[in-house]
Motif scaffolding. Structure first.
Motif, PDB file in Angstrom:
ATOM      1  N   THR A 238      59.856  37.832  39.895  1.00 27.75           N
ATOM      2  CA  THR A 238      60.158  38.064  38.485  1.00 27.75           C
ATOM      3  C   THR A 238      59.005  38.771  37.790  1.00 27.75           C
ATOM      4  O   THR A 238      57.869  38.762  38.263  1.00 27.75           O
ATOM      5  CB  THR A 238      60.425  36.735  37.753  1.00 27.75           C
ATOM      6  OG1 THR A 238      59.253  35.905  37.825  1.00 27.75           O
ATOM      7  CG2 THR A 238      61.607  35.996  38.368  1.00 27.75           C
ATOM      8  N   ASP A 240      57.264  38.964  33.847  1.00 26.34           N
ATOM      9  CA  ASP A 240      57.214  38.278  32.561  1.00 26.34           C
ATOM     10  C   ASP A 240      57.168  39.305  31.435  1.00 26.34           C
ATOM     11  O   ASP A 240      56.203  40.045  31.284  1.00 26.34           O
ATOM     12  CB  ASP A 240      55.962  37.381  32.512  1.00 26.34           C
ATOM     13  CG  ASP A 240      55.927  36.497  31.262  1.00 26.34           C
ATOM     14  OD1 ASP A 240      56.628  36.817  30.289  1.00 26.34           O
ATOM     15  OD2 ASP A 240      55.193  35.494  31.263  1.00 26.34           O
ATOM     16  N   GLY A 243      57.668  36.324  27.699  1.00 29.40           N
ATOM     17  CA  GLY A 243      58.067  34.968  28.047  1.00 29.40           C
ATOM     18  C   GLY A 243      59.371  34.879  28.818  1.00 29.40           C
ATOM     19  O   GLY A 243      59.709  33.827  29.349  1.00 29.40           O
ATOM     20  N   GLN A 245      61.326  35.521  32.035  1.00 32.29           N
ATOM     21  CA  GLN A 245      61.084  35.795  33.444  1.00 32.29           C
ATOM     22  C   GLN A 245      62.294  36.545  34.012  1.00 32.29           C
ATOM     23  O   GLN A 245      63.270  35.942  34.451  1.00 32.29           O
ATOM     24  CB  GLN A 245      60.848  34.492  34.211  1.00 32.29           C
ATOM     25  CG  GLN A 245      59.638  33.704  33.742  1.00 32.29           C
ATOM     26  CD  GLN A 245      58.331  34.446  34.007  1.00 32.29           C
ATOM     27  OE1 GLN A 245      58.202  35.170  34.985  1.00 32.29           O
ATOM     28  NE2 GLN A 245      57.352  34.252  33.125  1.00 32.29           N
ATOM     29  N   THR A 520      52.729  43.086  32.713  1.00 31.70           N
ATOM     30  CA  THR A 520      53.551  42.155  31.957  1.00 31.70           C
ATOM     31  C   THR A 520      53.396  42.449  30.466  1.00 31.70           C
ATOM     32  O   THR A 520      52.549  43.232  30.063  1.00 31.70           O
ATOM     33  CB  THR A 520      53.138  40.698  32.219  1.00 31.70           C
ATOM     34  OG1 THR A 520      51.793  40.505  31.756  1.00 31.70           O
ATOM     35  CG2 THR A 520      53.219  40.353  33.687  1.00 31.70           C
TER      36      THR A 520
END
Length: 526
Positions: A238, A240, A243, A245, A520
């Motif tokens: 996954t 991020d 927040g 995923q 991310t």
């Protein structure tokens, strides 16, 4: 009295035939699984389970020892239950175990979590109906070979008593003639079953694996694809983003919309829409969830379909919205679409690629700035989509930095890419009308990958297989070696498991040529 006798005879034959019919089904299912010699497994059914017991069934599916035990128990259990019901031997015991199996099947895939299909009738399905039928058999099992055996035993006991001049043994009650006749009906039923089964599958299939046809011709070729039972493992990688995923592989929204990007093959989009019925789309999304894919790309006009899937099918897949929407009373459509998308449950939203490409060509950075500002008020990560490389450069030059990027990325060199007029820029408005082949959206993948090496925002690549022109075996390593953090992949149901297996293989091997770090949002410093 005569009327009572007729009713009793009708009930006897009705329940005998009902028991034989249900037993026929169990026996066939059991023997069919046995003769598969390892080709059949319950893994797929368990992996697609839903409702409250899904974690247990799915855990069993991922344990090889447990699934082996389940496979043998299922095949032989169905066979023995079927034999018991057809022959009428220990039919109440067989019925009890049959009810237990039907209850497990019902709990694994209840009909109220499946919106349609031939085996789903709101709260009822065939499993529940057969369970009710078996409950009736427990109450009134009819007659079978056990009845005949009881009659013979009673007759033998009576002869023995006569021989020694003793009174008949207490408690030995002989079935009457009508019961014995009904019980003997089991024998022709077994004979018909054996003959039909042998005619369909061949007696040799019971002792050895059937030979397969080696020739691949129009008459003998059978399309075979990887089903859920052949999933090596769930996809667990996954990224991020704010927040959320998100699985690094997501479903493409054309599954619902039906745009195939099929170059000059005008019928393909229609064929795609005809194939992907609502039921098939639901099943495809559920299959994707079972494989570890938790997100699909869509837009405000199609998100109602996702919401219906959540409500009607118990689905959990998330969606990313491109916010495509017509202008409303002077307000840009992308802002209107963003609000609708977030209200509808979108996890991520972004400015549609065609809109961003158009504004970049026009030099209209102010409208994009306004859109980003308004969309960020909605409380979810906001991205910018683009087909043209120049759009990305335009955004950075005007300090239009999104929380994530949606950018087309795929290798070139395939046949139809070479047929694209070279005087048209990527994603340029009107390019398709001038001869643009609508599956080529990445003219210079090497330069694009190098540009992204300097960008810290997450990058979701889309059109990763150039509308089917690039095989996922090539596309997946290419996309992630090139620096993308996630890949949106258009898939039919028969491609999902294969694509996930290929993605897992690629991640297990690693991406030795990847230069860009995994990114991310919020951007991690250092």
């Amino acid at each position: 009295m005569e009327e009572h006798s007729k009713r009793g005879t009708a009930l006897l034959w009705t329940m005998t035939l009902l028991r034989i019919a249900v037993g026929w089904h169990f026996l066939y299912e059991g023997l069919w699984k046995i003769i598969q010699h390892g080709e059949w497994t319950c893994v797929g059914y368990l992996r697609l389970s839903r409702w409250f017991a899904a974690p247990l069934f799915q855990a069993i599916a991922e344990n090889r020892t447990a699934t082996t035990v389940c496979d043998y128990a299922m095949a032989w259990g169905l066979t023995l239950i079927g034999l018991g019901l057809v022959t009428g031997v220990l039919s109440r015991v067989a019925s009890a175990f049959g009810i237990l199996l039907m209850a497990m099947f019902y709990v694994a895939q209840p009909p109220f979590l499946v919106a349609g299909g031939e085996n789903h009738f709101l709260l009822l399905n065939y499993n529940l109906l057969e369970g009710f039928a078996l409950a009736a058999v427990i109450a009134c099992p009819g007659a079978g070979l056990w009845t005949v055996a009881r009659a013979l035993w009673a007759k033998w006991k009576a002869r023995k008593s006569d021989a020694i001049g003793a009174p008949a043994a207490a408690g030995v009650q002989s079935p009457d003639r009508r019961e014995v006749i009904a019980g003997l009906a089991t024998l022709p039923a077994l004979g018909v079953f054996a003959g039909a089964f042998a005619a369909k599958h061949g007696l040799s299939s019971l002792v050895r694996k059937p030979e397969k046809v080696d020739a691949v011709t129009s008459a003998s070729y059978r399309f075979k694809y990887q089903g859920i039972g052949e999933l090596k493992k769930k996809f667990a990688h996954t990224v991020d983003i704010g927040g959320f995923q998100m699985s690094r592989i997501t479903l493409g929204g054309n599954l619902i919309g039906g745009w195939s990007h099929s170059r000059d093959l005008k019928y393909v989009s229609t064929l795609m829409k005809a194939y992907n019925t609502p039921r098939r789309i639901y099943d495809t999304m559920h299959l994707a969830e079972a494989c570890g894919i938790n997100t699909i790309s869509t837009n405000p006009s199609l998100m109602n379909f996702i919401q219906a899937y959540w409500k009607e099918d118990g689905g959990t897949i998330n969606f990313v919205s491109d916010c495509g929407h017509p202008d409303v009373n002077g307000e840009p459509g992308v802002i209107v679409g963003a609000k609708k998308s977030v209200d509808g449950g979108a996890k991520l939203i972004y400015i549609h690629g065609f809109g961003a490409d158009k504004w970049a060509v026009e030099g209209n950075w102010k409208i994009m700035e306004r859109a980003l500002k308004e969309m960020r008020k909605l409380g979810v990560p906001v991205g910018i989509g683009a087909h043209a490389f120049s759009t990305l450069k335009f955004c950075v030059e005007h300090d239009l930095i999104p929380d994530f990027w949606m950018k087309t990325f795929h290798p070139g060199g395939y046949w139809s890419a070479q047929k694209t007029p070279q005087d048209q820029g990527e994603g340029e408005p009107g390019a398709q009308k001038k001869g643009w082949n609508d599956n080529n959206w990445c003219r210079d993948p090497k330069a694009l990958a190098e540009w992204f090496e300097k960008r810290p925002e997450p990058w979701i690549a889309f059109k990763t297989m150039a509308a089917g022109a690039v095989h996922p075996k090539q596309a997946i390593p290419f996309v992630f070696n090139g620096g993308a953090d996630a890949a949106c992949m258009g898939m039919f149901d028969f491609q999902v498991v294969e694509d996930v297996n290929l993605a897992n293989d690629a991640f297990d091997k690693g991406f030795a040529d990847r230069k860009r770090p995994w990114c991310t949002f919020p951007v991690k410093k250092g």
